[in-house]
Scaffold this motif. Sequence first.
Motif, PDB file in Angstrom:
ATOM      1  N   SER A  41     -12.448  -4.217  11.358  1.00 12.54           N
ATOM      2  CA  SER A  41     -13.014  -4.099  10.013  1.00 12.54           C
ATOM      3  C   SER A  41     -13.912  -5.299   9.754  1.00 12.54           C
ATOM      4  O   SER A  41     -13.457  -6.452   9.867  1.00 12.54           O
ATOM      5  CB  SER A  41     -11.900  -4.039   8.956  1.00 12.54           C
TER       6      SER A  41
ATOM      7  N   LYS B  96      -8.410   5.476   6.572  1.00 12.84           N
ATOM      8  CA  LYS B  96      -8.520   5.062   5.186  1.00 12.84           C
ATOM      9  C   LYS B  96      -7.240   4.367   4.746  1.00 12.84           C
ATOM     10  O   LYS B  96      -6.205   4.428   5.416  1.00 12.84           O
ATOM     11  CB  LYS B  96      -8.794   6.268   4.294  1.00 12.84           C
ATOM     12  N   LYS B  97      -7.308   3.736   3.625  1.00 11.39           N
ATOM     13  CA  LYS B  97      -6.182   2.983   3.104  1.00 11.39           C
ATOM     14  C   LYS B  97      -4.987   3.902   2.838  1.00 11.39           C
ATOM     15  O   LYS B  97      -5.131   4.975   2.265  1.00 11.39           O
ATOM     16  CB  LYS B  97      -6.591   2.279   1.807  1.00 11.39           C
TER      17      LYS B  97
ATOM     18  N   ASN C 194       0.783  -1.222   0.000  1.00  6.06           N
ATOM     19  CA  ASN C 194       0.000   0.000   0.000  1.00  6.06           C
ATOM     20  C   ASN C 194       0.816   1.274   0.000  1.00  6.06           C
ATOM     21  O   ASN C 194       0.305   2.312  -0.367  1.00  6.06           O
ATOM     22  CB  ASN C 194      -0.929   0.029   1.229  1.00  6.06           C
TER      23      ASN C 194
ATOM     24  N   ARG D 268      -3.873  -0.876   5.793  1.00  5.12           N
ATOM     25  CA  ARG D 268      -4.069  -1.683   4.584  1.00  5.12           C
ATOM     26  C   ARG D 268      -5.330  -1.258   3.818  1.00  5.12           C
ATOM     27  O   ARG D 268      -5.337  -1.143   2.614  1.00  5.12           O
ATOM     28  CB  ARG D 268      -4.190  -3.156   4.973  1.00  5.12           C
ATOM     29  N   TYR D 269      -6.405  -1.037   4.563  1.00  5.93           N
ATOM     30  CA  TYR D 269      -7.655  -0.644   3.925  1.00  5.93           C
ATOM     31  C   TYR D 269      -8.476   0.130   4.944  1.00  5.93           C
ATOM     32  O   TYR D 269      -8.029   0.340   6.075  1.00  5.93           O
ATOM     33  CB  TYR D 269      -8.436  -1.855   3.406  1.00  5.93           C
ATOM     34  N   ARG D 270      -9.693   0.566   4.558  1.00  4.64           N
ATOM     35  CA  ARG D 270     -10.515   1.375   5.457  1.00  4.64           C
ATOM     36  C   ARG D 270     -10.926   0.552   6.669  1.00  4.64           C
ATOM     37  O   ARG D 270     -11.540  -0.502   6.557  1.00  4.64           O
ATOM     38  CB  ARG D 270     -11.749   1.894   4.713  1.00  4.64           C
ATOM     39  N   GLN D 271     -10.583   1.047   7.861  1.00  2.00           N
ATOM     40  CA  GLN D 271     -10.855   0.316   9.097  1.00  2.00           C
ATOM     41  C   GLN D 271     -11.212   1.306  10.194  1.00  2.00           C
ATOM     42  O   GLN D 271     -11.075   2.520  10.031  1.00  2.00           O
ATOM     43  CB  GLN D 271      -9.607  -0.496   9.520  1.00  2.00           C
TER      44      GLN D 271
END
Length: 344
Positions: A49, A83-84, A13, A32-35
Amino acid sequence: MARGNIYAALKHNWTPTPQNLGIQEEQVVPARYRQEFLTIAWEQVHLRSNGDTLRIPLVMYQRSNKNTCMHQKPQVRRGKCIKKGQILAYGAATVGGELALGKNVLVAYMPWEGYNFEDAVLISERLVYEDIYTSFHIRKYEIQINQGPERVTNEIPHLEVHLLRNLDKNGIVMLGSWVENSKQTANPWIFEPESPGKSRIFDGRTGDPFEQSVIIGKPYILKLIHQVDDKIHGRSSGRYSRLTQQPLKGRAKKGGQRVGEMEVWALEGFGVAYILQEMLTYKSDHIRARQEVLGTIIFGGRIPTPEDAPESFRLFVRELRSLALELNHFLVSEKTFQLNRKEA
């Protein structure tokens, strides 16, 4: 400390930019991603998440191979959505995921009480009081205790009680103890603009202005890892260079301290002629003089005064003669003023 999760998150990322090309992979922790950020436990960041909890390990107060402290500081709040690619934790020499090696500090370009003449600066006292350049160093010490009367204790003889207040029952410094402290000066520095690029500075101890105006600016200065204790050493004996007969340089070779042009000026300015003579003869490349000094120290007596030239001067004479330049060495008698030629 497992760092696999950190590496994986970075490799998938984190995109290098011109501002962060010098940052190593383990220095920052992106998402890594939206959490949803839950909490920070010891050495871990907890994220949630889709009902699952993700734990990302952090490097907390670990010792590097240079004995410096590696520590990652979380930068997100509990309950906030992320966010990511968002930076979760900062590492060494990073701010906002970008490389940040130094600080902008207030500097006055002037010598101070004779120290470092012509190449000294005065820094703002804020650097000391706010620990701008303070760094933590972690060292590992191992002590081997043999079976017998030896024991580990805090009962150290010949020391007063208040000096031992930070030691536990085993004589080890307790966690959170202050090992050093510093005193602040009574008066702060005062700057008074006088002309473009220069300012009039007052001594914070006496309140008197300095004689000349001083250039003041804010350069970008970074701190190097080199420590004074790792460089200074004393030489009692050691090897010499085969060509110049001068002591080898470097602490690993038990070399001598290098005395150059500016060091000679300083010794001449203080009028320490005998110390300067020792550095250029006995403790350097005067072969016969240093042999006589060794015998004098062992058997006693007065250290003789070197009469002929040191080896570096003899080498210099021969280099000039190789260029067809004749250089002779004469001694003038104080009584008869006769010239006595000495072979260099």
